[in-house]
Scaffold this motif. Structure first.
Motif, PDB file in Angstrom:
ATOM      1  N   GLU A  21       0.830  -1.205   0.000  1.00  0.00           N
ATOM      2  CA  GLU A  21       0.000   0.000   0.000  1.00  0.00           C
ATOM      3  C   GLU A  21       0.866   1.257   0.000  1.00  0.00           C
ATOM      4  O   GLU A  21       0.569   2.237  -0.684  1.00  0.00           O
ATOM      5  CB  GLU A  21      -0.932  -0.012   1.215  1.00  0.00           C
ATOM      6  CG  GLU A  21      -1.877   1.171   1.271  1.00  0.00           C
ATOM      7  CD  GLU A  21      -2.850   1.092   2.435  1.00  0.00           C
ATOM      8  OE1 GLU A  21      -3.573   2.075   2.666  1.00  0.00           O
ATOM      9  OE2 GLU A  21      -2.879   0.036   3.109  1.00  0.00           O
ATOM     10  N   ARG A  22       1.943   1.210   0.737  1.00  0.00           N
ATOM     11  CA  ARG A  22       2.810   2.388   0.838  1.00  0.00           C
ATOM     12  C   ARG A  22       3.709   2.547  -0.392  1.00  0.00           C
ATOM     13  O   ARG A  22       3.908   3.664  -0.878  1.00  0.00           O
ATOM     14  CB  ARG A  22       3.674   2.274   2.096  1.00  0.00           C
ATOM     15  CG  ARG A  22       4.571   3.474   2.337  1.00  0.00           C
ATOM     16  CD  ARG A  22       5.266   3.373   3.678  1.00  0.00           C
ATOM     17  NE  ARG A  22       6.162   4.499   3.895  1.00  0.00           N
ATOM     18  CZ  ARG A  22       6.941   4.647   4.969  1.00  0.00           C
ATOM     19  NH1 ARG A  22       6.924   3.718   5.920  1.00  0.00           N
ATOM     20  NH2 ARG A  22       7.725   5.700   5.092  1.00  0.00           N
ATOM     21  N   ALA A  23       4.254   1.446  -0.882  1.00  0.00           N
ATOM     22  CA  ALA A  23       5.223   1.511  -1.982  1.00  0.00           C
ATOM     23  C   ALA A  23       4.576   1.495  -3.358  1.00  0.00           C
ATOM     24  O   ALA A  23       5.218   1.852  -4.349  1.00  0.00           O
ATOM     25  CB  ALA A  23       6.212   0.350  -1.865  1.00  0.00           C
ATOM     26  N   GLY A  24       3.326   1.047  -3.420  1.00  0.00           N
ATOM     27  CA  GLY A  24       2.652   0.983  -4.708  1.00  0.00           C
ATOM     28  C   GLY A  24       3.066  -0.215  -5.544  1.00  0.00           C
ATOM     29  O   GLY A  24       2.819  -0.259  -6.753  1.00  0.00           O
ATOM     30  N   ARG A  25       3.659  -1.190  -4.928  1.00  0.00           N
ATOM     31  CA  ARG A  25       4.056  -2.425  -5.609  1.00  0.00           C
ATOM     32  C   ARG A  25       4.195  -3.531  -4.570  1.00  0.00           C
ATOM     33  O   ARG A  25       4.235  -3.263  -3.367  1.00  0.00           O
ATOM     34  CB  ARG A  25       5.379  -2.252  -6.361  1.00  0.00           C
ATOM     35  CG  ARG A  25       6.599  -2.026  -5.450  1.00  0.00           C
ATOM     36  CD  ARG A  25       7.889  -2.019  -6.265  1.00  0.00           C
ATOM     37  NE  ARG A  25       9.082  -1.894  -5.440  1.00  0.00           N
ATOM     38  CZ  ARG A  25       9.705  -2.923  -4.869  1.00  0.00           C
ATOM     39  NH1 ARG A  25       9.252  -4.154  -5.045  1.00  0.00           N
ATOM     40  NH2 ARG A  25      10.789  -2.743  -4.130  1.00  0.00           N
ATOM     41  N   VAL A  26       4.280  -4.763  -5.038  1.00  0.00           N
ATOM     42  CA  VAL A  26       4.456  -5.880  -4.119  1.00  0.00           C
ATOM     43  C   VAL A  26       5.916  -6.309  -4.112  1.00  0.00           C
ATOM     44  O   VAL A  26       6.631  -6.134  -5.107  1.00  0.00           O
ATOM     45  CB  VAL A  26       3.566  -7.085  -4.514  1.00  0.00           C
ATOM     46  CG1 VAL A  26       2.103  -6.711  -4.444  1.00  0.00           C
ATOM     47  CG2 VAL A  26       3.930  -7.609  -5.898  1.00  0.00           C
ATOM     48  N   PRO A  27       6.403  -6.869  -3.019  1.00  0.00           N
ATOM     49  CA  PRO A  27       7.760  -7.430  -3.002  1.00  0.00           C
ATOM     50  C   PRO A  27       7.856  -8.581  -4.001  1.00  0.00           C
ATOM     51  O   PRO A  27       6.881  -9.306  -4.219  1.00  0.00           O
ATOM     52  CB  PRO A  27       7.932  -7.940  -1.562  1.00  0.00           C
ATOM     53  CG  PRO A  27       6.911  -7.196  -0.763  1.00  0.00           C
ATOM     54  CD  PRO A  27       5.755  -6.989  -1.693  1.00  0.00           C
ATOM     55  N   GLY A  28       9.031  -8.745  -4.584  1.00  0.00           N
ATOM     56  CA  GLY A  28       9.212  -9.807  -5.563  1.00  0.00           C
ATOM     57  C   GLY A  28      10.375 -10.717  -5.228  1.00  0.00           C
ATOM     58  O   GLY A  28      11.458 -10.243  -4.869  1.00  0.00           O
ATOM     59  N   LEU A  29      10.160 -12.026  -5.340  1.00  0.00           N
ATOM     60  CA  LEU A  29      11.198 -13.017  -5.091  1.00  0.00           C
ATOM     61  C   LEU A  29      11.412 -13.838  -6.351  1.00  0.00           C
ATOM     62  O   LEU A  29      10.464 -14.426  -6.889  1.00  0.00           O
ATOM     63  CB  LEU A  29      10.800 -13.943  -3.935  1.00  0.00           C
ATOM     64  CG  LEU A  29      11.730 -15.144  -3.671  1.00  0.00           C
ATOM     65  CD1 LEU A  29      13.118 -14.663  -3.240  1.00  0.00           C
ATOM     66  CD2 LEU A  29      11.127 -16.059  -2.609  1.00  0.00           C
ATOM     67  N   ALA A  30      12.636 -13.875  -6.828  1.00  0.00           N
ATOM     68  CA  ALA A  30      12.985 -14.691  -7.997  1.00  0.00           C
ATOM     69  C   ALA A  30      13.731 -15.935  -7.532  1.00  0.00           C
ATOM     70  O   ALA A  30      14.704 -15.843  -6.774  1.00  0.00           O
ATOM     71  CB  ALA A  30      13.852 -13.887  -8.964  1.00  0.00           C
ATOM     72  N   VAL A  31      13.266 -17.093  -7.984  1.00  0.00           N
ATOM     73  CA  VAL A  31      13.900 -18.364  -7.656  1.00  0.00           C
ATOM     74  C   VAL A  31      14.374 -19.009  -8.954  1.00  0.00           C
ATOM     75  O   VAL A  31      13.604 -19.124  -9.914  1.00  0.00           O
ATOM     76  CB  VAL A  31      12.927 -19.310  -6.918  1.00  0.00           C
ATOM     77  CG1 VAL A  31      13.593 -20.650  -6.649  1.00  0.00           C
ATOM     78  CG2 VAL A  31      12.463 -18.679  -5.612  1.00  0.00           C
ATOM     79  N   VAL A  32      15.643 -19.410  -8.966  1.00  0.00           N
ATOM     80  CA  VAL A  32      16.235 -20.008 -10.145  1.00  0.00           C
ATOM     81  C   VAL A  32      16.558 -21.470  -9.844  1.00  0.00           C
ATOM     82  O   VAL A  32      17.249 -21.770  -8.864  1.00  0.00           O
ATOM     83  CB  VAL A  32      17.521 -19.267 -10.568  1.00  0.00           C
ATOM     84  CG1 VAL A  32      18.132 -19.918 -11.807  1.00  0.00           C
ATOM     85  CG2 VAL A  32      17.232 -17.792 -10.818  1.00  0.00           C
TER      86      VAL A  32
END
Length: 291
Positions: free
Chosen positions: A28-39
Motif C-alpha cells: 500500500e505504501r510503496a505501490g508495488r508488491v515485493p518480488g522473489l525470484a527463484v532459479v
C-alpha cells in the motif's frame, strides 16, 4: 523430565501470517508488491519440491514469485547472465538460486554474482562478512529460524553455553555468529571433534547440523538443555534428525522434532528476508518488531 516440544511448524505459520500482514502494508505504501525470484537449474527432485513450496508460500504472502527453470546443461555464463538481469530488475527484491547446482557450474561464482542487497539466502561473502563483524545484512534462513525458536522458548540467551555441531557456511558458521551476537559462549564442533559427548554435556543450547542420522544421544545432553535439530536424514524411508529424539527427549528441557521443527522455519524466514529487502530497495525503513 520430558522435554517441551518446540513446534516449528506452528511458529513458522505465525511468522508467515505476520509477514503477509506487513507485506500488505508495504504494498500500500510503496505501490508495488515485493518480488522473489527463484532459479532452478536441472531436475533434482528435492530441489523441485523446495521450489514449488517456495512459490506457493511467496504467493500466499502477497508477494510476486518469479520462477526461472533452466535445463541441467545450462552453461555457467548463461546462468550468470540471468542473475545479472535479475539484479537489474526493480520488480525483484530477492534472488535465490536453488542449490545444489550441476557439477559444471561453480556455486561460489554464482552466489558472488547475486547483488548482496538481493541476497535473501544470506550466502554472499559480503553478507557473511557483515554477520561476522556485527553489521546489518542478510542472514541465512535456517540459522536465523533456529535463533527465533530459541529466543521464543528461552527469552534472553545472554551468558548461556552453546555448542553448534557442524561448520557449514549455510548453517553451522552463521548459527555460531548469531549466538555470539546474543552474548552466548559458543563452541563450534563437528564430526572430528575429540570427545564430542563431553563437550555437548556442558551446553545449555545444542544445535545439531552435522548431517549424521541420530548422532547426538540423550546421554550426551545436559539435563534441561535446549536442543535444536537441523538434520534431515532419510533412514529406511523415515525422516530423522541428527539427534536421537527418543533418548534425547527425556533429558532435554526443550527440543525440536524432525519433521515439524526447524524445517518449516526456512521458507518463513526467506519470506521475512524478502520483505526486508523490499523495504531497503524502496528506501522505506523496516521495523523488525515481531519479525
Amino acid at each position: 523430565m520430558n522435554a517441551q516440544i518446540i513446534d516449528g511448524k506452528a511458529f513458522a505459520q505465525g511468522l508467515r501470517e505476520r509477514v503477509a500482514e506487513r507485506t500488505a502494508q508495504f504494498s500500500e505504501r510503496a505501490g508495488r508488491v515485493p518480488g522473489l525470484a527463484v532459479v532452478l537449474v536441472g531436475e533434482d527432485p528435492a530441489s523441485q519440491v523446495y521450489v514449488r513450496s517456495k512459490h506457493k508460500a511467496t504467493v500466499a504472502a502477497g508477494m510476486a514469485s518469479f520462477e526461472h527453470r533452466l535445463p541441467a546443461e545450462t552453461a555457467q555464463d548463461e546462468l550468470l547472465a540471468l542473475v545479472a538481469s535479475l539484479n537489474a530488475d526493480d520488480a525483484v527484491d530477492g534472488i535465490l538460486v536453488q542449490l545444489p547446482l550441476p557439477a559444471h557450474i561453480d556455486e561460489n561464482a554464482v552466489i558472488a554474482a547475486i547483488s548482496p542487497d538481493k541476497d535473501v539466502d544470506g550466502f554472499h561473502p559480503v553478507n557473511a562478512g557483515r554477520l561476522a563483524t556485527g553489521l546489518d545484512g542478510f542472514v541465512p534462513c535456517t540459522p536465523l529460524g533456529c535463533l527465533m525458536l530459541l529466543k521464543d522458548r528461552l527469552g534472553n540467551l545472554s551468558g548461556l553455553d552453546a555448542v553448534v555441531i557442524g561448520r557449514s557456511n549455510i548453517v553451522g558458521k552463521p548459527m555460531a555468529q548469531l549466538l555470539i551476537r546474543e552474548s552466548c559462549t559458543v563452541t563450534v564442533a563437528h564430526s572430528r571433534t575429540r570427545d564430542l559427548p563431553a563437550l555437548v554435556r556442558r551446553a545449555d543450547i545444542v544445535v545439531a547440523a552435522v548431517g549424521l542420522p541420530e548422532m547426538v544421544k540423550g546421554d550426551w545432553l545436559k539435563p534441561g538443555a535446549a536442543v535444536i535439530d537441523v538434520g534431515i536424514n532419510r533412514v529406511e524411508g523415515k525422516l530423522v534428525g541428527d539427534v536421537d529424539f527418543a533418548s534425547a527427549a527425556p533429558v532435554a528441557g526443550a527440543i525440536t522434532p524432525v519433521p515439524g521443527g526447524v524445517g518449516p522455519m526456512t521458507i518463513a524466514v526467506l519470506l521475512r528476508n524478502t520483505l526486508v529487502a523490499a523495504h531497503r530497495n524502496a528506501g522505506i525503513a523496516f521495523e523488525a518488531g515481531t519479525l
